[in-house]
Design an enzyme around this catalytic site. Structure first.
Site, PDB file in Angstrom:
ATOM      1  N   GLY A 177     -14.482 -26.697 -43.576  1.00  0.00           N
ATOM      2  CA  GLY A 177     -14.342 -25.780 -42.464  1.00  0.00           C
ATOM      3  C   GLY A 177     -14.756 -26.433 -41.154  1.00  0.00           C
ATOM      4  O   GLY A 177     -14.517 -27.617 -40.916  1.00  0.00           O
ATOM      5  N   SER A 178     -15.425 -25.660 -40.326  1.00  0.00           N
ATOM      6  CA  SER A 178     -15.649 -26.086 -38.945  1.00  0.00           C
ATOM      7  C   SER A 178     -16.655 -27.218 -38.764  1.00  0.00           C
ATOM      8  O   SER A 178     -16.764 -27.753 -37.660  1.00  0.00           O
ATOM      9  CB  SER A 178     -16.081 -24.880 -38.106  1.00  0.00           C
ATOM     10  OG  SER A 178     -15.026 -23.956 -38.005  1.00  0.00           O
ATOM     11  N   VAL A 179     -17.404 -27.605 -39.796  1.00  0.00           N
ATOM     12  CA  VAL A 179     -18.268 -28.782 -39.605  1.00  0.00           C
ATOM     13  C   VAL A 179     -17.409 -30.020 -39.340  1.00  0.00           C
ATOM     14  O   VAL A 179     -17.876 -30.992 -38.733  1.00  0.00           O
ATOM     15  CB  VAL A 179     -19.229 -29.018 -40.799  1.00  0.00           C
ATOM     16  CG1 VAL A 179     -20.168 -27.848 -40.982  1.00  0.00           C
ATOM     17  CG2 VAL A 179     -18.478 -29.316 -42.079  1.00  0.00           C
TER      18      VAL A 179
END
Length: 482
Positions: A216-218
Site C-alpha cells: 500500500g502507501s508505504v
C-alpha cells in the site's frame, strides 16, 4: 575345477564385489545424506548425547539444552518460547530444526569449522563435546513489546538499527511454544503439530521475513525518492492531485481512500501529498516518472526479488510485472503486483534514516565457543545507497510531516520527533485491508527504524499499525536512556 564349482566361485566373487561396492557407496557417497537424516536413530542419539549450544539475547538464554535421565541425554528448552519463537524456531525429534536453530545448526551442534580446535581439544582431554552459542542482535524490550502489541492479530514487527543493520526486534503472530515441538515425546509432538496445522494461519511461519504482502502507501516513500532523485522535484513541487484519476488506456478510475478529496484545487505540494497519502497524486507521479525510474529506485532499496541470508533465509520483495502505464499507476501506490516483507519495509525506513545508505540486515551478533570465547563477531556491511544524503534529508522532512500533521499522528512519541509513513493495502473484495506503518526515530539522530504489518486489520495503517510502532519506539528509546 568342474563347472558347478566354478559357477559357485564366480557367484561368490560377484556377491562379494557387490558387497564391497555397496559398503563404499553407503560410507562414501551417501554418508552425508545418512548423517543428516533426521530419522537416523544413531545420529539422533549421538546429537542428543552432546550439549547443544544456547541461543542468547542480551545475556539471557532463550534456547538451551538441559540434562535428562532418559535415553536422549539433553532436552531443548525455550524459557520464553512464544516471545522468541519467530526467531529461534525449534529443534525437534520429528521435524528437525527451524529458523535460527536450523540456520546456525552447525555452530549449535558443535560441528562448525570455527569450533574445530575445540573438538580436537576434546579428543585429547576426554572432555564432553558441546556446541557453541549464538548471540542474537535482538533487544528484549523491543521484542517483548512488539509481541505484546501484536497479540490477537496476525502480523509482524521488524525493528532495525539504521546505522548497522542489526535486527533489534522480529515479531510474528500468532505464535507458538517451540518447547512442545522439541520434547522427547513423539506422540505429544505430533499432537501439538496437528493443533498448529489446524489453525487458520500457521504460527510457525515467520511473517516478518518469510512471506510478502502488498505494501500500500508505504511504497509512496520509494516513489517520492525516485521523484526527488530525478532533480525535477522538491518537497514543495506542486503535483496534480485530482479527486479521481482515469488510468491511461482504460476507463478505470483510481480514487483516494474513502473517496476523499486531496485538495480543493486538485493539486498540492509533494510533501502535502505524502502527508495525507494522496493516491491520485502518487499514481500520476509514478506514471510521469516512468517504470524504469520507479523500478530502479525500488531495487536500490532492496526490492530485487531475491532472498536475503540474515542467516535465516527471507522471502524476496519486488515491484512485480508492470505491463502498462495503468499498471504503473496502480503499482505506484503499492498495489497490483508490488510485494514487500515487513523486513524490507523496515529497510526502506532505515535507509532514509541512515542518510540514504542501506545496511545489510543481520540477526547474529556473535558466535561463541563452549567456553564463551568469542570466535566470530558481526561486521556490518553496506548493501546499497539508494539515495544521496540530500535526498534522504528531503524524505525525512516529508516523513516527519506525515507523523506531525498527517496520517501517522498515532506514532507520535512525546519529546521525540518521529518520521514515518502509513499504508493501507487492499487485498480483495470483501476482505479487510492490510495495515502498515514504517518509520524511524529520533528523526534527527535515528537509533531505531521500524515496520509494523497487521494482516487484514480492517482499519488504516494510521489507526492500527502506527500505535504499535509508537510503543516499540518508546520501549527501545527508554531502554537506551532516550
Amino acid at each position: 575345477m568342474n563347472a558347478p564349482l566354478r559357477r559357485v566361485a564366480i557367484s561368490v566373487l560377484v556377491l562379494f564385489t557387490l558387497l564391497i561396492v555397496n559398503v563404499n557407496y553407503i560410507q562414501v557417497v551417501r554418508s552425508d545424506e545418512l548423517r543428516e537424516d533426521s530419522g537416523n536413530t544413531r545420529v539422533l542419539t549421538e546429537e542428543y548425547s552432546r550439549e547443544r549450544g544456547s541461543i542468547v539475547v542480551d545475556g539471557t538464554e532463550v534456547a538451551l539444552s538441559t540434562p535428562t535421565d532418559d535415553t536422549l541425554e539433553y532436552l531443548r528448552e525455550y524459557p520464553q518460547g512464544p516471545v522468541y519463537a519467530p526467531v529461534t524456531g525449534y529443534y525437534s525429534l520429528l521435524y528437525g530444526a527451524w529458523q535460527v536453530e536450523d540456520a546456525e545448526n552447525e555452530v549449535l551442534a558443535g560441528s562448525d569449522d570455527r569450533l574445530a580446535l575445540r573438538r580436537l581439544a576434546d579428543l585429547f582431554t576426554g572432555r564432553d563435546p558441546a556446541g557453541g552459542d549464538v548471540v542474537l542482535t535482538l533487544d528484549p524490550a523491543v521484542q517483548e513489546t512488539a509481541m505484546t502489541q501484536l497479540d490477537g492479530a496476525t502480523g509482524a514487527v521488524v525493528a532495525l538499527d539504521p546505522a548497522t543493520g542489526a535486527v533489534l526486534g522480529m515479531a510474528s503472530t500468532p505464535t507458538y511454544d517451540p518447547a512442545r515441538l522439541s520434547s522427547h515425546d513423539p506422540g505429544a509432538i505430533r499432537d501439538y503439530a496437528a493443533e498448529l496445522d489446524a489453525m487458520d494461519t500457521d504460527p510457525r511461519l515467520n511473517r516478518a521475513i518469510q512471506d510478502n504482502y502488498p505494501p500500500g502507501s508505504v511504497f509512496k516513500v520509494i516513489v517520492s525518492a525516485a521523484a526527488l532523485a530525478s532533480g525535477e522535484y522538491t518537497p514543495d513541487t506542486v503535483v496534480p492531485a485530482p479527486d479521481t484519476l482515469t488510468l491511461p488506456g482504460t476507463s478505470t478510475q483510481l480514487r483516494n481512500f474513502g473517496n476523499s478529496s486531496c485538495s480543493s484545487s486538485q493539486e498540492q505540494s509533494l510533501i502535502d501529498a505524502l502527508t495525507i497519502s494522496c493516491n491520485t497524486a502518487f499514481a500520476q507521479l509514478g506514471i510521469d516518472l516512468g517504470e524504469d525510474a520507479v523500478r530502479e529506485m525500488a531495487e536500490g532499496f532492496g526490492m530485487t526479488g531475491e532472498s536475503l541470508d540474515i542467516p535465516v533465509q527471507t522471502a524476496g520483495s519486488s515491484v512485480g510485472d508492470i505491463e502498462s502505464e495503468a499498471a504503473l499507476g496502480q503499482s505506484s501506490i503499492g498495489q497490483r503486483d508490488v510485494r514487500m516483507t515487513p523486513l524490507q519495509a523496515a529497510m526502506v525506513a532505515a535507509a532514509v534514516g541512515n542518510d540514504g545508505t542501506l545496511m545489510t540486515p543481520y540477526l547474529v551478533d556473535q558466535v561463541r565457543a563452549p567456553d564463551l570465547t568469542v570466535i566470530d563477531r558481526a561486521d556490518p556491511e553496506e548493501l546499497s545507497e539508494p539515495v544521496t544524503p540530500e535526498v534522504a534529508d528531503q524524505l525525512q522532512e516529508m516523513m516527519e510531516s506525515v507523523v506531525a500533521n498527517g496520517s501517522g499522528r498515532a506514532a507520535r512519541v512525546s519529546g521525540v520527533t518521529v518520521a514515518g509513513k502509513t499504508g493501507t493495502a487492499q487485498v480483495a473484495e470483501d476482505v479487510p485491508d492490510h495495515n502498515w506503518f514504517i518509520g524511524f526515530a529520533p528523526a534527527d539522530d535515528p537509533q531505531i527504524a521500524v515496520a509494523v504489518f497487521v494482516a487484514n486489520g480492517g482499519g488504516t495503517g494510521g489507526d492500527t499499525s502506527a500505535p504499535i510502532a509508537r510503543e516499540v519506539i518508546e520501549a527501545y528509546l527508554e531502554g537506551q536512556g532516550g
